[in-house]
Design a protein around this motif. Structure first.
Motif, PDB file in Angstrom:
ATOM      1  N   GLN A   1       0.831  -1.204   0.000  1.00 43.95           N
ATOM      2  CA  GLN A   1       0.000   0.000   0.000  1.00 43.95           C
ATOM      3  C   GLN A   1       0.866   1.255   0.000  1.00 43.95           C
ATOM      4  OE1 GLN A   1      -2.303  -0.802   3.530  1.00 43.95           O
ATOM      5  NE2 GLN A   1      -3.977  -1.773   2.385  1.00 43.95           N
ATOM      6  N   LYS A   2       1.918   1.223   0.778  1.00 44.23           N
ATOM      7  CA  LYS A   2       2.828   2.367   0.872  1.00 44.23           C
ATOM      8  C   LYS A   2       3.495   2.656  -0.469  1.00 44.23           C
ATOM      9  CE  LYS A   2       7.071   3.790   3.274  1.00 44.23           C
ATOM     10  NZ  LYS A   2       8.100   3.375   4.279  1.00 44.23           N
ATOM     11  N   LYS A   3       3.834   1.597  -1.206  1.00 47.29           N
ATOM     12  CA  LYS A   3       4.545   1.749  -2.476  1.00 47.29           C
ATOM     13  C   LYS A   3       3.605   1.718  -3.681  1.00 47.29           C
ATOM     14  CE  LYS A   3       8.836  -0.331  -0.714  1.00 47.29           C
ATOM     15  NZ  LYS A   3       9.716   0.842  -0.929  1.00 47.29           N
ATOM     16  N   HIS A   4       2.301   1.596  -3.418  1.00 42.37           N
ATOM     17  CA  HIS A   4       1.290   1.562  -4.484  1.00 42.37           C
ATOM     18  C   HIS A   4       1.551   0.420  -5.468  1.00 42.37           C
ATOM     19  CE1 HIS A   4      -0.034   5.426  -2.949  1.00 42.37           C
ATOM     20  NE2 HIS A   4       1.207   5.880  -3.054  1.00 42.37           N
ATOM     21  N   LEU A   5       1.753  -0.764  -4.917  1.00 44.03           N
ATOM     22  CA  LEU A   5       2.031  -1.950  -5.721  1.00 44.03           C
ATOM     23  C   LEU A   5       0.910  -2.969  -5.588  1.00 44.03           C
ATOM     24  CD1 LEU A   5       5.788  -2.497  -4.787  1.00 44.03           C
ATOM     25  CD2 LEU A   5       4.906  -1.513  -6.905  1.00 44.03           C
ATOM     26  N   LYS A   6       0.697  -3.721  -6.647  1.00 38.03           N
ATOM     27  CA  LYS A   6      -0.233  -4.841  -6.588  1.00 38.03           C
ATOM     28  C   LYS A   6       0.425  -5.990  -5.828  1.00 38.03           C
ATOM     29  CE  LYS A   6      -2.486  -3.787 -11.007  1.00 38.03           C
ATOM     30  NZ  LYS A   6      -2.780  -4.278 -12.380  1.00 38.03           N
ATOM     31  N   ILE A   7      -0.388  -6.920  -5.352  1.00 31.87           N
ATOM     32  CA  ILE A   7       0.134  -8.126  -4.705  1.00 31.87           C
ATOM     33  C   ILE A   7      -0.411  -9.335  -5.454  1.00 31.87           C
ATOM     34  CG2 ILE A   7       0.350  -9.460  -2.583  1.00 31.87           C
ATOM     35  CD1 ILE A   7      -0.314  -6.974  -1.001  1.00 31.87           C
ATOM     36  N   TYR A   8       0.488 -10.080  -6.068  1.00 35.03           N
ATOM     37  CA  TYR A   8       0.109 -11.318  -6.744  1.00 35.03           C
ATOM     38  C   TYR A   8       0.552 -12.501  -5.893  1.00 35.03           C
ATOM     39  CZ  TYR A   8      -0.840  -8.628 -10.995  1.00 35.03           C
ATOM     40  OH  TYR A   8      -1.344  -7.738 -11.914  1.00 35.03           O
ATOM     41  N   ALA A   9      -0.237 -13.561  -5.932  1.00 35.53           N
ATOM     42  CA  ALA A   9       0.081 -14.763  -5.166  1.00 35.53           C
ATOM     43  C   ALA A   9       0.049 -15.983  -6.073  1.00 35.53           C
ATOM     44  CB  ALA A   9      -0.908 -14.944  -4.017  1.00 35.53           C
ATOM     45  N   ILE A  10       0.997 -16.881  -5.853  1.00 36.42           N
ATOM     46  CA  ILE A  10       1.033 -18.193  -6.502  1.00 36.42           C
ATOM     47  C   ILE A  10       1.456 -19.202  -5.445  1.00 36.42           C
ATOM     48  CG2 ILE A  10       1.542 -17.332  -8.822  1.00 36.42           C
ATOM     49  CD1 ILE A  10       4.506 -18.005  -8.299  1.00 36.42           C
ATOM     50  N   PRO A  11       1.177 -20.471  -5.547  1.00 35.72           N
ATOM     51  CA  PRO A  11       0.235 -21.088  -6.478  1.00 35.72           C
ATOM     52  C   PRO A  11      -1.119 -21.349  -5.830  1.00 35.72           C
ATOM     53  CG  PRO A  11       1.585 -22.795  -5.497  1.00 35.72           C
ATOM     54  CD  PRO A  11       1.961 -21.498  -4.823  1.00 35.72           C
ATOM     55  N   HIS A  12      -1.214 -21.102  -4.474  1.00 37.38           N
ATOM     56  CA  HIS A  12      -2.415 -21.496  -3.734  1.00 37.38           C
ATOM     57  C   HIS A  12      -3.252 -20.290  -3.313  1.00 37.38           C
ATOM     58  CE1 HIS A  12      -0.493 -25.346  -3.621  1.00 37.38           C
ATOM     59  NE2 HIS A  12       0.422 -24.980  -2.750  1.00 37.38           N
ATOM     60  N   GLN A  13      -4.554 -20.500  -3.217  1.00 37.59           N
ATOM     61  CA  GLN A  13      -5.461 -19.510  -2.645  1.00 37.59           C
ATOM     62  C   GLN A  13      -5.721 -19.920  -1.192  1.00 37.59           C
ATOM     63  OE1 GLN A  13      -6.777 -16.579  -3.955  1.00 37.59           O
ATOM     64  NE2 GLN A  13      -7.478 -16.267  -1.865  1.00 37.59           N
ATOM     65  N   PHE A  14      -4.800 -19.534  -0.305  1.00 40.39           N
ATOM     66  CA  PHE A  14      -4.959 -19.881   1.102  1.00 40.39           C
ATOM     67  C   PHE A  14      -6.160 -19.147   1.695  1.00 40.39           C
ATOM     68  CE2 PHE A  14      -0.273 -20.584   0.666  1.00 40.39           C
ATOM     69  CZ  PHE A  14      -0.281 -21.941   0.961  1.00 40.39           C
ATOM     70  N   ASP A  15      -6.742 -19.745   2.726  1.00 36.36           N
ATOM     71  CA  ASP A  15      -7.915 -19.145   3.364  1.00 36.36           C
ATOM     72  C   ASP A  15      -7.625 -17.737   3.875  1.00 36.36           C
ATOM     73  OD1 ASP A  15      -9.331 -21.443   2.852  1.00 36.36           O
ATOM     74  OD2 ASP A  15      -9.008 -22.315   4.846  1.00 36.36           O
TER      75      ASP A  15
ATOM     76  N   TYR B   1      -5.812 -15.504   2.658  1.00 31.67           N
ATOM     77  CA  TYR B   1      -5.773 -14.506   1.589  1.00 31.67           C
ATOM     78  C   TYR B   1      -7.135 -13.832   1.400  1.00 31.67           C
ATOM     79  CZ  TYR B   1      -1.195 -16.322   0.034  1.00 31.67           C
ATOM     80  OH  TYR B   1       0.120 -16.694  -0.046  1.00 31.67           O
ATOM     81  N   ASP B   2      -8.199 -14.531   1.771  1.00 33.24           N
ATOM     82  CA  ASP B   2      -9.542 -13.967   1.602  1.00 33.24           C
ATOM     83  C   ASP B   2      -9.746 -12.712   2.445  1.00 33.24           C
ATOM     84  OD1 ASP B   2     -10.169 -16.011  -0.144  1.00 33.24           O
ATOM     85  OD2 ASP B   2     -11.044 -17.288   1.415  1.00 33.24           O
ATOM     86  N   LYS B   3      -8.939 -12.556   3.489  1.00 32.51           N
ATOM     87  CA  LYS B   3      -9.060 -11.380   4.361  1.00 32.51           C
ATOM     88  C   LYS B   3      -8.474 -10.127   3.718  1.00 32.51           C
ATOM     89  CE  LYS B   3      -8.387 -14.181   8.563  1.00 32.51           C
ATOM     90  NZ  LYS B   3      -7.539 -14.328   9.782  1.00 32.51           N
ATOM     91  N   TYR B   4      -7.685 -10.331   2.664  1.00 32.15           N
ATOM     92  CA  TYR B   4      -6.955  -9.217   2.073  1.00 32.15           C
ATOM     93  C   TYR B   4      -7.338  -9.075   0.599  1.00 32.15           C
ATOM     94  CZ  TYR B   4      -4.232 -10.160   6.268  1.00 32.15           C
ATOM     95  OH  TYR B   4      -3.855 -10.388   7.576  1.00 32.15           O
ATOM     96  N   PRO B   5      -8.240  -8.162   0.288  1.00 33.02           N
ATOM     97  CA  PRO B   5      -8.671  -7.993  -1.112  1.00 33.02           C
ATOM     98  C   PRO B   5      -7.534  -7.557  -2.030  1.00 33.02           C
ATOM     99  CG  PRO B   5      -9.499  -6.210   0.284  1.00 33.02           C
ATOM    100  CD  PRO B   5      -8.931  -7.238   1.203  1.00 33.02           C
TER     101      PRO B   5
END
Length: 381
Positions: free
Chosen positions: A244-258, A260-264
Motif C-alpha cells: 500500500q505504501k509503495k502503491h504496488l499490486k500483490i500477486y500470489a502463486i500457487p495457492h489460494q490460502f484461506d 488470503y480472503d481477508k486481504y482484497p
C-alpha cells in the motif's frame, strides 16, 4: 551418446518441474541425447502414484504410527492444496512438450540402462533422497542401472540427519553409486556418516541455467507471494502495508490460502512452469518459503525474503534453504519463525554483483564434477 535422467517432475510444483527441465537441457547442451525415464506404473498423470510405491510405503510405516500419520498427512495436504484445473493443464502441457518423459516397464528400464547406446544414467536433483521418507525408492538410487553407469547430480536429502529406520537401506544404496554429488552442505555430512565417503556439493540444476532469454517483460509493478505453507496473519499484514505504501499490486502463486480472503489486495495468478521465471524476474520483491522460490529470486536478481516454514512433520527441511543462503552470504534474508514478529518487510538492498560471482564459481565447480564423471565413465567403457 545417450544419458538417462531419473528425477522428480510431478506434483504440480514449479521447482520440481523446472529442475527436471534444467538438468535435461544442461545435459543436452553438453552434447548428450537426454531422456527422462520413469516407471510405467503411475495411475495419475500429475502425481507419482505407483502401486509398488504405495505398497512399500505401507509396509515400512504400518508399524511406525508417527511415520504413517505424517505420510498420510503429507499426501492429504498435497491434494488439499491442489492447483486449479487451468494450472494443472499447464503442468501437463509442460511435461508433454518440454520434458517428454519416457515411461518404461521394469524390463525396459534395465534394457535402456544396459544398452551400449547409454553412457550413463543420472539421478537428481530435488528431494529424491528424502531422509524421512516412508518410501526409499530404489529407482532414485539407480538400482536398475549397471553400477559403473550410476551418477548422482545434486540430490537433496531434505534434512540433515537420517532416522534410524532408514539408515541401513539408504547406506546400502549410497555405497552402490560410484559418482555422488549432493545439493546441500548438510548432504555431504549425511553421505559421510552413512558411507565414510567424502563427496562434494554442487548447485541445483535451475542455477546452472540463465533464464533471462525466457523472461517476458511486464508492464505491471507488483509484489509476489510464493508460499507453499499458509503464511501467518502477522506476515501478511506487514507485506500488505508495504504494498500500500509503495502503491504496488500483490500477486500470489500457487495457492489460494484461506487467509488470503481477508486481504482484497491479494490476487491469485494462474501461472504454469514456463511462466514462473518471468513472474519472479519482474517482481519488485518476492516473499517466499520455498527453496526454488529463493533460488530463482537469487538467479534472476530479484529482491526477496525467505520465511521459515512451520513444518508440521517431525523433520524440518529448512537446511536446504539455510545451506544455500549461507553459501551466497545471504543468510540475513532468511526470516525465522521467531523473527517473523519483528522483521522489516521493506525491500532489501542486495549486492547481486557479489552473489553472481559466487554463482558463477559454483557453476564452474558443478560443470567440472558432472563432465568429469561422464568423461570417466566414457574412458572406462
Amino acid at each position: 551418446m545417450r544419458i538417462g535422467l531419473v528425477t522428480l517432475y510431478r506434483g504440480y510444483n514449479y521447482g520440481t518441474s523446472l529442475q527436471a527441465y534444467a538438468l535435461k537441457t544442461y545435459l543436452e547442451n553438453l552434447g548428450y541425447e537426454t531422456d527422462i525415464i520413469w516407471k510405467r506404473e503411475s495411475a495419475h498423470s500429475g502425481r507419482d502414484i505407483r502401486l509398488e510405491k504405495i505398497f512399500r510405503m505401507c509396509k515400512r510405516s504400518i508399524f511406525r504410527p508417527k511415520l504413517f500419520k505424517e505420510t498420510v498427512k503429507g499426501y492429504l495436504g498435497n491434494f488439499h492444496n491442489a492447483p486449479s484445473k487451468k494450472i494443472k493443464q499447464k503442468y501437463l502441457d509442460f511435461t508433454e512438450q518440454k520434458l517428454k518423459v519416457h515411461a518404461l516397464s521394469n524390463k525396459q528400464l534395465k534394457e535402456f540402462a544396459a544398452s551400449p547406446k547409454t553412457l550413463a544414467v543420472v539421478c537428481g536433483s530435488d528431494q529424491i533422497w528424502k531422509v524421512n521418507a516412508a518410501n526409499v525408492d530404489p529407482m532414485f538410487y539407480l538400482q536398475f542401472v549397471p553400477k559403473e553407469k550410476r551418477v548422482a547430480y545434486a540430490p537433496s536429502f531434505g534434512g540433515s540427519s537420517v532416522p534410524n529406520y532408514n539408515k541401513k537401506i539408504i547406506s546400502k544404496y549410497l555405497k552402490s553409486i560410484p559418482y555422488i554429488s549432493v545439493r546441500e552442505k548438510s548432504g555431504i555430512d549425511v553421505v559421510y556418516q552413512l558411507t565414510g565417503r567424502k563427496v562434494e556439493s554442487v548447485i541445483d540444476p535451475t542455477l546452472l541455467m540463465d533464464w533471462h532469454e525466457l523472461i517476458k517483460p511486464s508492464k505491471e509493478d507488483y509484489i509476489l507471494l510464493y508460499f507453499l505453507d499458509e503464511p501467518s496473519d502477522l506476515v501478511l499484514k506487514k507485506i500488505v502495508k508495504v504494498a500500500q505504501k509503495k502503491h504496488l499490486k500483490i500477486y500470489a502463486i500457487p495457492h489460494q490460502f484461506d487467509k488470503y480472503d481477508k486481504y482484497p489486495e491479494i490476487q491469485l495468478k494462474s501461472v504454469g512452469p514456463m511462466e514462473f521465471p518471468s513472474i519472479i524476474a519482474n517482481a519488485s520483491c518476492v516473499y517466499t518459503d520455498s527453496f526454488h522460490g529463493t533460488a530463482f529470486s537469487v538467479n534472476l536478481n530479484s529482491p526477496f525474503m525467505t520465511f521459515q516454514r512451520n513444518y508440521k512433520s517431525f523433520k524440518s527441511q529448512s537446511s536446504r534453504i539455510t545451506n544455500f543462503l549461507e553459501l551466497l552470504d545471504l543468510s540475513t534474508q532468511y526470516i525465522t519463525l521467531q523473527q517473523q514478529t519483528s522483521f522489516n518487510p521493506d525491500f532489501p538492498q542486495l549486492d547481486f554483483g557479489k552473489v553472481n560471482r559466487e554463482i558463477k564459481k559454483q557453476r564452474e565447480k558443478s560443470y567440472k564434477y558432472l563432465t568429469g564423471a561422464l568423461r570417466d565413465i566414457r574412458v572406462r567403457s
